[in-house]
Design a protein around this motif. Structure first.
Motif, PDB file in Angstrom:
ATOM      1  N   GLY A 526       1.017  -1.068   0.098  1.00 15.20           N
ATOM      2  CA  GLY A 526       0.035  -0.024  -0.004  1.00 15.20           C
ATOM      3  C   GLY A 526       0.595   1.246  -0.072  1.00 15.20           C
ATOM      4  N   ALA A 527       1.795   1.235   0.782  1.00 16.57           N
ATOM      5  CA  ALA A 527       2.814   2.368   1.023  1.00 16.57           C
ATOM      6  C   ALA A 527       3.600   2.504  -0.367  1.00 16.57           C
ATOM      7  CB  ALA A 527       3.770   2.274   2.059  1.00 16.57           C
ATOM      8  N   GLY A 528       3.879   1.454  -0.933  1.00 14.03           N
ATOM      9  CA  GLY A 528       4.737   1.392  -2.162  1.00 14.03           C
ATOM     10  C   GLY A 528       3.968   2.073  -3.268  1.00 14.03           C
ATOM     11  N   ILE A 529       2.555   1.662  -3.472  1.00 11.74           N
ATOM     12  CA  ILE A 529       1.924   1.992  -4.555  1.00 11.74           C
ATOM     13  C   ILE A 529       1.691   3.730  -4.302  1.00 11.74           C
ATOM     14  CG2 ILE A 529      -0.509   1.971  -5.592  1.00 11.74           C
ATOM     15  CD1 ILE A 529      -0.635  -1.091  -4.801  1.00 11.74           C
ATOM     16  N   ALA A 530       1.228   4.033  -3.084  1.00 12.94           N
ATOM     17  CA  ALA A 530       1.215   5.785  -2.913  1.00 12.94           C
ATOM     18  C   ALA A 530       2.366   6.365  -3.292  1.00 12.94           C
ATOM     19  CB  ALA A 530       0.644   5.637  -1.336  1.00 12.94           C
ATOM     20  N   TYR A 531       3.672   5.919  -3.024  1.00 14.62           N
ATOM     21  CA  TYR A 531       4.820   6.435  -3.354  1.00 14.62           C
ATOM     22  C   TYR A 531       5.079   6.748  -4.689  1.00 14.62           C
ATOM     23  CZ  TYR A 531       9.712   7.266  -3.620  1.00 14.62           C
ATOM     24  OH  TYR A 531      10.956   7.999  -4.402  1.00 14.62           O
ATOM     25  N   MET A 532       4.702   5.550  -5.488  1.00 14.17           N
ATOM     26  CA  MET A 532       4.894   5.569  -6.961  1.00 14.17           C
ATOM     27  C   MET A 532       3.880   6.258  -7.485  1.00 14.17           C
ATOM     28  SD  MET A 532       7.376   3.546  -7.547  1.00 14.17           S
ATOM     29  CE  MET A 532       7.263   3.436  -9.480  1.00 14.17           C
ATOM     30  N   LEU A 533       2.602   6.338  -7.219  1.00 15.21           N
ATOM     31  CA  LEU A 533       1.726   7.446  -7.818  1.00 15.21           C
ATOM     32  C   LEU A 533       1.879   8.773  -7.268  1.00 15.21           C
ATOM     33  CD1 LEU A 533      -1.663   5.543  -7.118  1.00 15.21           C
ATOM     34  CD2 LEU A 533      -0.367   5.707  -9.324  1.00 15.21           C
ATOM     35  N   PHE A 534       2.187   9.117  -5.984  1.00 14.30           N
ATOM     36  CA  PHE A 534       2.564  10.795  -5.817  1.00 14.30           C
ATOM     37  C   PHE A 534       3.769  11.146  -5.532  1.00 14.30           C
ATOM     38  CE2 PHE A 534      -1.511   8.735  -4.419  1.00 14.30           C
ATOM     39  CZ  PHE A 534      -2.474   9.391  -5.105  1.00 14.30           C
ATOM     40  N   ARG A 535       5.020  10.394  -5.826  1.00  7.66           N
ATOM     41  CA  ARG A 535       6.225  11.073  -5.603  1.00  7.66           C
ATOM     42  C   ARG A 535       6.583  12.362  -6.204  1.00  7.66           C
ATOM     43  NH1 ARG A 535       6.848   6.899  -9.280  1.00  7.66           N
ATOM     44  NH2 ARG A 535       8.333   7.243 -10.983  1.00  7.66           N
ATOM     45  N   ASN A 536       5.916  12.336  -7.375  1.00  7.15           N
ATOM     46  CA  ASN A 536       6.097  13.617  -8.246  1.00  7.15           C
ATOM     47  C   ASN A 536       5.088  14.750  -8.005  1.00  7.15           C
ATOM     48  OD1 ASN A 536       8.732  12.740  -9.306  1.00  7.15           O
ATOM     49  ND2 ASN A 536       7.305  11.499 -10.829  1.00  7.15           N
ATOM     50  N   GLY A 537       4.267  14.391  -6.964  1.00  7.54           N
ATOM     51  CA  GLY A 537       3.031  15.355  -6.672  1.00  7.54           C
ATOM     52  C   GLY A 537       1.797  14.871  -7.439  1.00  7.54           C
ATOM     53  N   THR A 538       0.821  15.674  -7.522  1.00  5.18           N
ATOM     54  CA  THR A 538      -0.449  15.435  -7.955  1.00  5.18           C
ATOM     55  C   THR A 538      -0.585  16.621  -8.932  1.00  5.18           C
ATOM     56  OG1 THR A 538      -2.459  15.216  -7.510  1.00  5.18           O
ATOM     57  CG2 THR A 538      -1.530  16.837  -6.240  1.00  5.18           C
ATOM     58  N   ALA A 539      -1.853  16.591  -9.854  1.00  8.53           N
ATOM     59  CA  ALA A 539      -1.966  17.490 -10.910  1.00  8.53           C
ATOM     60  C   ALA A 539      -2.483  18.674 -10.341  1.00  8.53           C
ATOM     61  CB  ALA A 539      -3.186  16.904 -11.681  1.00  8.53           C
ATOM     62  N   GLU A 540      -2.325  19.879 -10.816  1.00 11.83           N
ATOM     63  CA  GLU A 540      -2.522  21.199 -10.476  1.00 11.83           C
ATOM     64  C   GLU A 540      -3.860  21.262 -10.428  1.00 11.83           C
ATOM     65  OE1 GLU A 540      -0.551  23.360  -9.040  1.00 11.83           O
ATOM     66  OE2 GLU A 540       1.047  22.213  -9.035  1.00 11.83           O
ATOM     67  N   GLN A 541      -4.739  20.841 -11.540  1.00 12.49           N
ATOM     68  CA  GLN A 541      -6.215  20.955 -12.058  1.00 12.49           C
ATOM     69  C   GLN A 541      -7.037  19.635 -11.411  1.00 12.49           C
ATOM     70  OE1 GLN A 541      -7.375  24.087 -12.862  1.00 12.49           O
ATOM     71  NE2 GLN A 541      -5.150  24.578 -12.842  1.00 12.49           N
ATOM     72  N   GLU A 542      -8.155  19.611 -11.112  1.00 14.01           N
ATOM     73  CA  GLU A 542      -9.015  18.500 -10.658  1.00 14.01           C
ATOM     74  C   GLU A 542      -8.978  17.742 -12.101  1.00 14.01           C
ATOM     75  OE1 GLU A 542     -11.118  16.422  -8.099  1.00 14.01           O
ATOM     76  OE2 GLU A 542     -10.239  18.311  -7.727  1.00 14.01           O
ATOM     77  N   GLN A 543      -8.778  16.636 -11.742  1.00 12.25           N
ATOM     78  CA  GLN A 543      -8.872  15.486 -12.804  1.00 12.25           C
ATOM     79  C   GLN A 543     -10.093  14.833 -12.896  1.00 12.25           C
ATOM     80  OE1 GLN A 543      -6.267  15.275 -15.327  1.00 12.25           O
ATOM     81  NE2 GLN A 543      -5.721  17.078 -14.320  1.00 12.25           N
ATOM     82  N   PRO A 544     -10.532  14.214 -14.276  1.00 12.78           N
ATOM     83  CA  PRO A 544     -11.560  13.271 -14.002  1.00 12.78           C
ATOM     84  C   PRO A 544     -11.643  12.016 -13.308  1.00 12.78           C
ATOM     85  CG  PRO A 544     -11.235  14.136 -16.278  1.00 12.78           C
ATOM     86  CD  PRO A 544     -10.173  14.581 -15.312  1.00 12.78           C
ATOM     87  N   ALA A 545     -12.504  11.901 -12.463  1.00 15.54           N
ATOM     88  CA  ALA A 545     -12.516  10.781 -11.443  1.00 15.54           C
ATOM     89  C   ALA A 545     -13.174   9.544 -11.647  1.00 15.54           C
ATOM     90  CB  ALA A 545     -12.773  11.385  -9.893  1.00 15.54           C
ATOM     91  N   GLY A 546     -12.764   8.360 -11.308  1.00 12.93           N
ATOM     92  CA  GLY A 546     -13.568   7.248 -11.731  1.00 12.93           C
ATOM     93  C   GLY A 546     -14.763   7.139 -10.779  1.00 12.93           C
ATOM     94  N   VAL A 547     -15.628   5.988 -10.756  1.00 12.94           N
ATOM     95  CA  VAL A 547     -16.745   5.821 -10.279  1.00 12.94           C
ATOM     96  C   VAL A 547     -16.501   5.717  -8.528  1.00 12.94           C
ATOM     97  CG1 VAL A 547     -18.857   4.382  -9.693  1.00 12.94           C
ATOM     98  CG2 VAL A 547     -17.865   4.679 -11.956  1.00 12.94           C
ATOM     99  N   VAL A 548     -15.243   5.007  -8.526  1.00  7.19           N
ATOM    100  CA  VAL A 548     -14.928   4.796  -6.907  1.00  7.19           C
ATOM    101  C   VAL A 548     -14.432   5.904  -6.259  1.00  7.19           C
ATOM    102  CG1 VAL A 548     -13.467   3.313  -5.433  1.00  7.19           C
ATOM    103  CG2 VAL A 548     -14.239   2.283  -7.303  1.00  7.19           C
ATOM    104  N   VAL A 549     -13.592   6.666  -6.822  1.00 12.72           N
ATOM    105  CA  VAL A 549     -13.087   7.905  -6.505  1.00 12.72           C
ATOM    106  C   VAL A 549     -14.228   8.828  -6.137  1.00 12.72           C
ATOM    107  CG1 VAL A 549     -11.490   9.705  -6.597  1.00 12.72           C
ATOM    108  CG2 VAL A 549     -10.782   7.717  -7.457  1.00 12.72           C
ATOM    109  N   THR A 550     -15.206   9.050  -7.151  1.00 14.91           N
ATOM    110  CA  THR A 550     -16.167   9.806  -7.023  1.00 14.91           C
ATOM    111  C   THR A 550     -16.889   9.751  -5.877  1.00 14.91           C
ATOM    112  OG1 THR A 550     -16.124  10.320  -9.477  1.00 14.91           O
ATOM    113  CG2 THR A 550     -18.129  10.957  -8.194  1.00 14.91           C
ATOM    114  N   ALA A 551     -17.213   8.114  -5.822  1.00 14.60           N
ATOM    115  CA  ALA A 551     -18.062   7.779  -4.589  1.00 14.60           C
ATOM    116  C   ALA A 551     -17.414   8.113  -3.097  1.00 14.60           C
ATOM    117  CB  ALA A 551     -18.384   6.553  -4.597  1.00 14.60           C
TER     118      ALA A 551
END
Length: 638
Positions: A526-551
């Motif tokens: 879990g920690a490794g996936i989070a590091y890989m996804l967010f080690r370079n930060g996150t998008a400046e603008q809101e991105q379209p989200a999937g069903v699970v994230v939206t919920a």
């Protein structure tokens, strides 16, 4: 009803009442003196809780030398009506003792931190008055020797939380959050008070010792109903499904309030209630299953929603919902898991207070911003906050050898010791929660302190908080490192007089080493996936989200469900009743009044003041009477 004998306190223990009285008197002084206490009131608030901690530690040490490990004190008759006799009594035993140390120990550090955090707030003196009131109410809740005293403190905690959550009441969001917390807690409180009524109706007493000694005489149905009512109250105070929606909104209050609510006081009250009522819950297997199910479901709900939030305090709030779910899972498993839940509660008090106060330190250095998408790289500028927050992060994800590993992993193992297929159900839920916790808490840590800078233009250079704020962080960080191991080896034996001797552990469906390996493996993944996804930060603008994230961002639509099922029908019913009152009841009353008024107005026209008119009226009346007699005499109607 038989009389209950009290184990009379000896030595310093006869001063038990001071534990509650000191912060309560301090609150009264701060709130009644007004602005005359502005210059020194905050220090009175800190010293009062520190004094209660010193007393609590003294009593705790003395308790260890008592044979029966319990001291009960009746101060006066609180209620004496007919057969109902309720003493204002206090109970200091191993369970209430550890809660006293948590409330006053961690509470003292939070009070000290608040001196710096609220330094520039004009209402600081009033804030500390409410803070002391909160502490006193929670102490009464855990020290009361009967359910009425518990309820008295329970409502005091509810009042103080409303005052503190909505402390900045000029903000509409804070005022709304305070009302939401107050009203949702009333739902749970209604269940608790009805359960206490049922207790008196069936047993004739609400005193712990008497109730627990006689609960075996009740039918299984009565025990189930009583337990479900107590559980409803516990879910309200501890933010468990289906009454969890108020807890994240409570972040609208000052950050020290969030730390006190989530680490040392309010949300632990529900766990305390179930743990204290263990003879009731242990007497019905179906009741234990309901508690376990609530805990397992809530811990997953908290993890899923927490993974989609961007407000640093709301991520921590949903993590509290999830971690309290682990505690409910523990107390629902019964037996030796009662003590495991208390171990996790105490360890959680350290690392969650550490992280909330750390979040407040970040906000202090970032001009009160809370969006983790606008942080990044703060480890270079806030070294102490970064290091102490890291200790809390490693503890909450359950990484060895930090405290969360020693407090949460045994609960996961206990879930796999249940009989039948439910061992897989609840054990898998607990394991999945461990992996999800590692994911969203690592996301929070990386986006806040590492990755690239994403500051807004008004932030020039973040700064570290003053020592009055960072010293409490350091002390809590030490607890985050070592508290779990120390507590896990000592607390179960210490709590044996309350929960009884620990029964032999069942055989888990998979070996213990496999459970530990799976738990640590999921944490690393879990920690490794989070590091890989967010080690370079996150998008400046809101991105379209999937069903699970939206919920998840919409709190799994639980708020929408509450609005559709409870709020909107309630509003419709209220408006219908208002319409009925205005047009029906008021219309009828106003119609009668109008008829009488109109009729009297017409009758007034007959009062002309002319004698000839009155004589004509009399003549007319006489003719009518004579005519009536003639009709009767002539027998026209016979």
């Amino acid at each position: 009803m038989e009389t209950v004998d009290y184990a009379q306190p000896v030595g310093p223990l006869h001063l038990l009442w001071l534990l509650v009285a000191i912060p309560l008197v301090s609150a009264a002084v701060l709130l009644l003196l007004g602005r005359r206490a502005d210059k020194w009131g905050h220090w009175l608030g800190v010293l009062s809780v520190a004094a209660s901690f010193a007393l609590g530690l003294t009593f705790f040490i003395q308790l260890a030398f008592l044979t029966n490990k319990s001291a009960e004190q009746s101060l006066f008759n609180f209620i004496l009506v007919g057969d109902l006799k309720v003493d204002f009594g206090l109970l200091f035993d191993p369970l209430s003792g550890v809660f006293v140390l948590l409330i006053t120990g961690v509470g003292s550090l939070i009070h000290l931190y608040a001196v710096g955090y609220m330094a520039h707030d004009e209402g600081r003196r009033k804030f500390f008055g409410y803070f002391n009131l909160f502490t006193a109410a929670m102490l009464l809740l855990v020290l009361g020797n009967n359910y009425v005293m518990l309820y008295f403190g329970w409502e005091g905690v509810g009042l103080a939380s409303y005052l503190l959550i909505s402390f900045w009441y000029t903000r509409p969001s804070a005022a709304t959050a305070g009302k939401k917390a107050f009203l949702m807690n009333r739902v749970g409180d209604a269940g608790l008070v009805i359960g206490i009524f049922l207790m008196f109706a069936t047993l004739g007493s609400t005193q712990y010792q008497y109730v627990f000694n006689h609960v075996g005489a009740l039918s299984s149905t009565t025990i189930l109903i009583m337990g479900l009512l107590l559980l409803l109250g516990a879910c309200g105070k501890s933010g468990q499904f289906p009454l969890q929606a108020w807890l994240p909104d409570a972040m609208e209050g000052p950050t020290p309030v969030s730390a006190l609510i989530h680490a040392a006081t309010m949300v632990t009250a529900g766990v305390y209630l179930i743990a204290r009522s263990n003879p009731i819950f242990s007497a019905n297997l179906a009741l234990e299953t309901v508690v376990v199910s609530v805990g397992a479901l809530t811990l997953l709900i908290g993890c899923i929603i927490g993974a989609a939030k961007d407000d640093i305090k709301r991520v921590l709030a949903w993590s509290t919902v999830s971690q309290i779910g682990y505690m409910f899972l523990g107390v629902g498993l019964g037996g030796g898991a009662y003590a495991l839940a208390i171990v996790h509660l105490l360890a959680h008090g350290f690392f969650k207070a550490n992280m909330f106060l750390g979040a407040g330190s970040v906000m202090h250095g970032m001009h009160d911003q809370v969006d983790i998408r606008r942080f990044g790289g703060l480890y270079k500028y806030m070294r102490w906050t970064w290091i102490t927050f890291m200790m809390g992060w490693l503890a909450i994800v359950g990484m060895w050898p930090f405290s969360g590993f020693f407090s949460k992993e045994p609960i996961i193992a206990a879930a796999f010791e249940r009989e039948g297929w439910t061992a897989w159900l609840y054990g898998t839920a607990a394991l999945l929660g461990a992996g999800l916790t590692a994911f969203y808490m690592t996301r929070l840590f990386i986006l806040t302190f590492h990755s690239n800078k994403r500051w807004t233009d008004d932030i020039k250079e973040p700064h570290e908080s003053p020592y009055i704020m960072t010293v409490p962080l350091m002390l809590l960080a030490l607890g985050s490192i070592g508290a779990g191991g120390l507590l896990a080896t000592s607390i179960p034996d210490w709590l044996e007089p309350v929960f009884g001797p620990e029964p032999p552990a069942g055989e888990p469906v998979i070996p213990h080493w496999s459970i530990t390996t799976l738990s640590l493996g999921l944490v690393v993944i879990g920690a490794g996936i989070a590091y890989m996804l967010f080690r370079n930060g996150t998008a400046e603008q809101e991105q379209p989200a999937g069903v699970v994230v939206t919920a998840a961002r919409r709190n799994l639509y639980t708020d929408a469900f509450n609005e559709a099922v409870f709020e909107k029908p309630g509003v419709f019913l209220t408006r219908a009743l208002v319409f009925l009152d205005n047009k029906g009841i008021d219309g009828l009353v106003n119609g009668i009044a109008a008829s009488v008024g109109g009729g009297s107005g017409r009758l007034r026209r007959l009062q002309t003041g002319f004698v000839r008119s009155y004589a004509l009226s009399m003549l007319t009346g006489a003719l009518v009477v004579v005519g009536a007699f003639l009709v009767i005499q002539l027998g026209w109607f016979s």
